[in-house]
Design a protein around this motif. Structure first.
Motif, PDB file in Angstrom:
ATOM      1  N   LEU A  67       0.817  -1.410   0.113  1.00 49.83           N
ATOM      2  CA  LEU A  67       0.026   0.052  -0.086  1.00 49.83           C
ATOM      3  C   LEU A  67       0.817   1.294   0.072  1.00 49.83           C
ATOM      4  CD1 LEU A  67      -3.130  -0.806   2.420  1.00 49.83           C
ATOM      5  CD2 LEU A  67      -3.070  -0.304  -0.216  1.00 49.83           C
ATOM      6  N   LEU A  68       2.210   1.127   0.474  1.00 48.29           N
ATOM      7  CA  LEU A  68       3.066   2.508   0.376  1.00 48.29           C
ATOM      8  C   LEU A  68       3.796   2.410  -0.927  1.00 48.29           C
ATOM      9  CD1 LEU A  68       4.896   2.079   3.849  1.00 48.29           C
ATOM     10  CD2 LEU A  68       3.127   3.462   3.207  1.00 48.29           C
ATOM     11  N   ARG A  69       3.229   1.512  -1.992  1.00 47.63           N
ATOM     12  CA  ARG A  69       4.007   1.723  -3.406  1.00 47.63           C
ATOM     13  C   ARG A  69       4.061   3.168  -3.814  1.00 47.63           C
ATOM     14  NH1 ARG A  69       6.350  -1.912  -6.847  1.00 47.63           N
ATOM     15  NH2 ARG A  69       7.248  -3.145  -5.169  1.00 47.63           N
ATOM     16  N   PRO A  70       3.048   4.006  -3.537  1.00 47.69           N
ATOM     17  CA  PRO A  70       2.989   5.331  -4.128  1.00 47.69           C
ATOM     18  C   PRO A  70       4.401   6.175  -4.011  1.00 47.69           C
ATOM     19  CG  PRO A  70       0.922   4.911  -3.165  1.00 47.69           C
ATOM     20  CD  PRO A  70       1.760   3.792  -2.909  1.00 47.69           C
ATOM     21  N   LEU A  71       4.950   5.724  -2.722  1.00 47.08           N
ATOM     22  CA  LEU A  71       6.279   6.534  -2.443  1.00 47.08           C
ATOM     23  C   LEU A  71       7.326   6.142  -3.598  1.00 47.08           C
ATOM     24  CD1 LEU A  71       6.563   5.875   1.401  1.00 47.08           C
ATOM     25  CD2 LEU A  71       6.129   8.034   0.167  1.00 47.08           C
ATOM     26  N   ARG A  72       7.161   5.109  -4.331  1.00 44.53           N
ATOM     27  CA  ARG A  72       8.054   4.695  -5.340  1.00 44.53           C
ATOM     28  C   ARG A  72       8.029   5.472  -6.418  1.00 44.53           C
ATOM     29  NH1 ARG A  72      10.178  -0.993  -6.918  1.00 44.53           N
ATOM     30  NH2 ARG A  72      11.407   0.195  -8.403  1.00 44.53           N
ATOM     31  N   ILE A  73       6.715   6.202  -6.749  1.00 47.97           N
ATOM     32  CA  ILE A  73       6.770   7.273  -7.750  1.00 47.97           C
ATOM     33  C   ILE A  73       7.629   7.861  -8.280  1.00 47.97           C
ATOM     34  CG2 ILE A  73       5.335   8.926  -8.909  1.00 47.97           C
ATOM     35  CD1 ILE A  73       2.877   8.197  -7.258  1.00 47.97           C
ATOM     36  N   ILE A  74       8.474   8.388  -7.174  1.00 45.99           N
ATOM     37  CA  ILE A  74       9.789   9.392  -7.376  1.00 45.99           C
ATOM     38  C   ILE A  74      10.660   8.563  -8.265  1.00 45.99           C
ATOM     39  CG2 ILE A  74      11.003   8.786  -5.500  1.00 45.99           C
ATOM     40  CD1 ILE A  74      11.790  11.787  -5.005  1.00 45.99           C
ATOM     41  N   GLU A  75      11.076   7.360  -8.273  1.00 40.09           N
ATOM     42  CA  GLU A  75      11.856   6.798  -9.120  1.00 40.09           C
ATOM     43  C   GLU A  75      11.390   6.728 -10.430  1.00 40.09           C
ATOM     44  OE1 GLU A  75      13.908   3.323  -7.301  1.00 40.09           O
ATOM     45  OE2 GLU A  75      14.130   4.359  -5.630  1.00 40.09           O
ATOM     46  N   ILE A  76      10.262   6.333 -10.650  1.00 40.31           N
ATOM     47  CA  ILE A  76       9.718   6.370 -12.131  1.00 40.31           C
ATOM     48  C   ILE A  76       9.726   7.567 -12.635  1.00 40.31           C
ATOM     49  CG2 ILE A  76       7.460   5.521 -13.235  1.00 40.31           C
ATOM     50  CD1 ILE A  76       6.922   3.931 -10.943  1.00 40.31           C
ATOM     51  N   HIS A  77       9.192   8.602 -11.812  1.00 45.82           N
ATOM     52  CA  HIS A  77       9.419   9.907 -12.417  1.00 45.82           C
ATOM     53  C   HIS A  77      10.866  10.252 -12.719  1.00 45.82           C
ATOM     54  CE1 HIS A  77       9.693  14.461 -11.881  1.00 45.82           C
ATOM     55  NE2 HIS A  77       8.471  14.390 -12.257  1.00 45.82           N
ATOM     56  N   ASP A  78      11.723  10.117 -11.922  1.00 46.96           N
ATOM     57  CA  ASP A  78      13.366  10.059 -12.462  1.00 46.96           C
ATOM     58  C   ASP A  78      13.588   9.773 -13.578  1.00 46.96           C
ATOM     59  OD1 ASP A  78      13.546  11.547  -9.811  1.00 46.96           O
ATOM     60  OD2 ASP A  78      15.156  10.356  -9.091  1.00 46.96           O
ATOM     61  N   ARG A  79      13.254   8.565 -13.615  1.00 46.12           N
ATOM     62  CA  ARG A  79      13.723   7.713 -15.053  1.00 46.12           C
ATOM     63  C   ARG A  79      13.104   8.525 -16.208  1.00 46.12           C
ATOM     64  NH1 ARG A  79      13.777   3.103 -12.132  1.00 46.12           N
ATOM     65  NH2 ARG A  79      15.924   2.986 -11.102  1.00 46.12           N
ATOM     66  N   MET A  80      11.739   8.802 -16.205  1.00 45.34           N
ATOM     67  CA  MET A  80      10.999   9.249 -17.031  1.00 45.34           C
ATOM     68  C   MET A  80      11.556  10.926 -17.444  1.00 45.34           C
ATOM     69  SD  MET A  80       7.069   8.310 -16.834  1.00 45.34           S
ATOM     70  CE  MET A  80       6.616   6.765 -17.141  1.00 45.34           C
ATOM     71  N   GLN A  81      11.802  11.580 -16.321  1.00 46.18           N
ATOM     72  CA  GLN A  81      12.390  12.931 -16.623  1.00 46.18           C
ATOM     73  C   GLN A  81      13.855  12.836 -17.434  1.00 46.18           C
ATOM     74  OE1 GLN A  81      10.384  14.949 -14.847  1.00 46.18           O
ATOM     75  NE2 GLN A  81      11.418  16.319 -16.002  1.00 46.18           N
ATOM     76  N   ARG A  82      14.588  11.822 -17.067  1.00 46.09           N
ATOM     77  CA  ARG A  82      16.039  11.728 -17.684  1.00 46.09           C
ATOM     78  C   ARG A  82      15.785  11.497 -19.465  1.00 46.09           C
ATOM     79  NH1 ARG A  82      18.127   7.960 -13.160  1.00 46.09           N
ATOM     80  NH2 ARG A  82      18.105   9.647 -11.842  1.00 46.09           N
ATOM     81  N   ARG A  83      14.662  10.804 -19.661  1.00 46.47           N
ATOM     82  CA  ARG A  83      14.665  10.485 -21.032  1.00 46.47           C
ATOM     83  C   ARG A  83      14.334  11.946 -21.786  1.00 46.47           C
ATOM     84  NH1 ARG A  83      11.267   5.233 -20.031  1.00 46.47           N
ATOM     85  NH2 ARG A  83      13.026   4.110 -19.079  1.00 46.47           N
ATOM     86  N   ARG A  84      13.498  12.710 -21.325  1.00 43.43           N
ATOM     87  CA  ARG A  84      13.207  13.902 -21.865  1.00 43.43           C
ATOM     88  C   ARG A  84      14.499  14.804 -21.852  1.00 43.43           C
ATOM     89  NH1 ARG A  84       8.029  15.554 -18.945  1.00 43.43           N
ATOM     90  NH2 ARG A  84       6.693  13.624 -19.724  1.00 43.43           N
ATOM     91  N   ASP A  85      14.512  15.786 -22.821  1.00 41.54           N
ATOM     92  CA  ASP A  85      15.679  16.579 -23.099  1.00 41.54           C
ATOM     93  C   ASP A  85      15.408  17.894 -22.039  1.00 41.54           C
ATOM     94  OD1 ASP A  85      17.305  15.343 -24.291  1.00 41.54           O
ATOM     95  OD2 ASP A  85      16.464  15.762 -26.307  1.00 41.54           O
ATOM     96  N   HIS A  86      14.242  18.557 -22.031  1.00 44.68           N
ATOM     97  CA  HIS A  86      13.954  19.657 -21.319  1.00 44.68           C
ATOM     98  C   HIS A  86      12.729  19.563 -20.488  1.00 44.68           C
ATOM     99  CE1 HIS A  86      16.882  21.773 -23.922  1.00 44.68           C
ATOM    100  NE2 HIS A  86      16.084  21.421 -25.024  1.00 44.68           N
ATOM    101  N   PRO A  87      12.701  19.664 -19.282  1.00 45.26           N
ATOM    102  CA  PRO A  87      11.727  19.345 -18.473  1.00 45.26           C
ATOM    103  C   PRO A  87      10.586  20.474 -18.785  1.00 45.26           C
ATOM    104  CG  PRO A  87      13.492  20.543 -17.202  1.00 45.26           C
ATOM    105  CD  PRO A  87      13.906  20.218 -18.529  1.00 45.26           C
TER     106      PRO A  87
END
Lengths: 213, 213, 213, 213
Positions: free
Chosen positions: A89-109
């Motif tokens: 149930l605490l899985r939402p806390l891991r969103i930050i890592e998914i977010h990090d990875r997705m962010q890195r793929r883009r060039d400009h936030p």
């Protein structure tokens, strides 16, 4: 080196696919808590979904643990992964890592720094608040003298806890409900504090820019 | 280009004139909530004011939407305008744009940065608190077992919510009242957090200047 | 120019002497509220102290207003002085000016910036909390169905309000008590927020220095 | 110079050994509060532990006071030491000094600045919350009309106080319990505020780094 590289590759590939079981787990838990008088067939189905998705988390964690070279170090640096594997149930806390990875793929936030912090912290606290509402409702629903009798009460309690308002008109009274409440208070307070801080700094920046131009 | 320019021009011109219907809408809502036993004539009059002002907001939003070249993008970038058009009680949130425009016309801002943030966030939270008090009083007044029976109770509840004190001696119990309360908690917490943060930074700056000179 | 200089001189000279009537006013108010069954003689004495000290504040404000060249501007820039003259219980808010003057006389501030902010904001909120406790106790003591029956209850309520904890086990129910409470919430929240912010920044600075050396 | 050096040396050496009596004191207090129906032998044993450890604190403070050259200055600069000697339950507040000393011995800090502030403030507030729960449980347990009847109630109250949620479903009603509560509110609010602030700044830094690389 070979193994670590394979582990990284696995993590990068598995992450987006693990978002689906995370949401499925939450959905199956929500259905079983919110609709207690399901037909036996559906009950078995959703029970199976819970077990299978939870199993997937455990398998994924163990696979990464076995693939890693320094297992002791893996456990220490990935302690959040262990926590969310034991308590999905605490899985939402891991969103930050998914977010990090997705962010890195883009060039400009696309969003400003404050907006990203607010989005991340806001989303995480919303999902955690929903999970806590479900857990507390599950524990309190049938407890004697309980003040939380409907899911609406539970959501109302979670909102007043996340914002540290704490009306106290509805509060958990069972030990497990209070344990969930304590967790929500501390985690939620930090996340909502981050949202408020970012909003405040965004507002100041907006006014500063206007004032200077 | 021509159209966008016309849209900008319209926005610049319409803004100050829209402040009046905003206040009129709030006034008509306040009168109808606070004085429930109006004579039929006055009731019809204030009902008409509500409808006409709300209609003006919708017309203005649609006009701008139709004038804009990229309608999809207009909806995305002006999402706050859509929200305050559907729920006109949230109009105070748009003060920031009016404030921005007025600020640009002047050459030198008269107030320090912190004072401007405090003025904006403080005013917005006051108006939102007043609107929420009205809405909650309207929903709770006649609900059975309600603790909010006078408008004073409602204002007291709104103040304790905005500052996250949350006494809980008077709290909404109807679903709609609690929905309003949840909104006030999150929006209010952010705005009051901005006021506190600005006050704190103003205080620190004041002491720093004194210490150095 | 002459007049303004004389005004400044007066302010500089009068300030420390006005601290005494401020404390006397608070003391006389406290005695009259906390010991309701005083002998008629003492009651008259403390009533006289209240009237004389309040009179001194009004005389001082009017004297400065008359001495000033631009009276309209004096009222606008010294609005806090007007507030604390009408409501002398808010006098603690003026500590900052006395503090400023004393600070200027010294060459080197003895305390770090954060410590000074914490001292000022902490002291002011303590004095305001004490004044609010007295005012609320005075209003609630004899009100029917009141939960604040002793001065201890009132202080407990003021502490839980200042820290935005807001238990709600004891809360004011009279209109005047709630007005005082609303004021304490907003003023207190800002001051305690400043204390927390300064403490936090002091802690960070302390850890930073340790980490670098 | 000689004496001061000896004092420093003593402080450096004694500090780690004083951590043990601190924990022993807390343990003995906890045992005596949580298990009221101990056998006389054990009761005497734990009572002795309390007295001996407290005595050790007093002896250590007096020794340092006597060894110091400027005794008056020692009392002024080491006021926190005096407070934690008189009220040993506040000992957790001294962790910062032990932490400082340990930090100095290492060359490179292992944790980021925010993580260190969060660790220190979080640990201190946890220990203080535990101590306050014990003290309040001890005072409230047998008070008539008390809402805190089990140690679980007391911990729940301490958590809702530390995070300034303040449900108010369980609150201390005895004067001593409320005094402890007031202390926990102010000290706790500042510490938890520091944790939230550090978490917020860590989150912002994490997002900033991701956005720039």
């Amino acid at each position: 080196m070979d193994r670590e590289a394979r582990l990284r590759e696995w993590e990068e590939r598995a992450e987006p696919y693990l978002l689906a079981p995370s949401l499925l787990f939450l959905a199956s838990y929500a259905v079983r808590v919110l609709i207690p008088d399901l037909s036996p067939g559906w009950q078995a189905f959703w029970g199976l979904v819970t077990v299978v998705t939870w199993g997937a988390f455990i398998v994924e964690y163990l696979a990464r643990l076995l693939l890693s070279k320094h297992r002791r170090r893996f456990v220490r640096t990935h302690w959040l992964d262990l926590v969310v594997t034991v308590l999905p149930l605490l899985r939402p806390l891991r969103i930050i890592e998914i977010h990090d990875r997705m962010q890195r793929r883009r060039d400009h936030p696309r969003l400003a720094l404050e907006a990203r912090v607010m989005t991340y912290a806001g989303l995480t606290s919303l999902l955690l608040g929903f999970a806590a509402s479900l857990a507390v409702y599950h524990d309190e629903r049938l407890a004697p003298h309980s003040t939380i009798t409907t899911f609406g009460d539970s959501v109302w309690w979670a909102c007043s806890t996340l914002t540290t308002t704490g009306y106290g008109d509805v509060t958990p009274i069972t030990p497990r409900g209070r344990l969930t409440g304590t967790g929500l208070m501390f985690v939620g307070v930090a996340l909502v504090g981050a949202v408020v801080g970012s909003f405040s700094s965004w507002l100041v920046r907006r006014f500063r820019v206007d004032g200077e131009t």
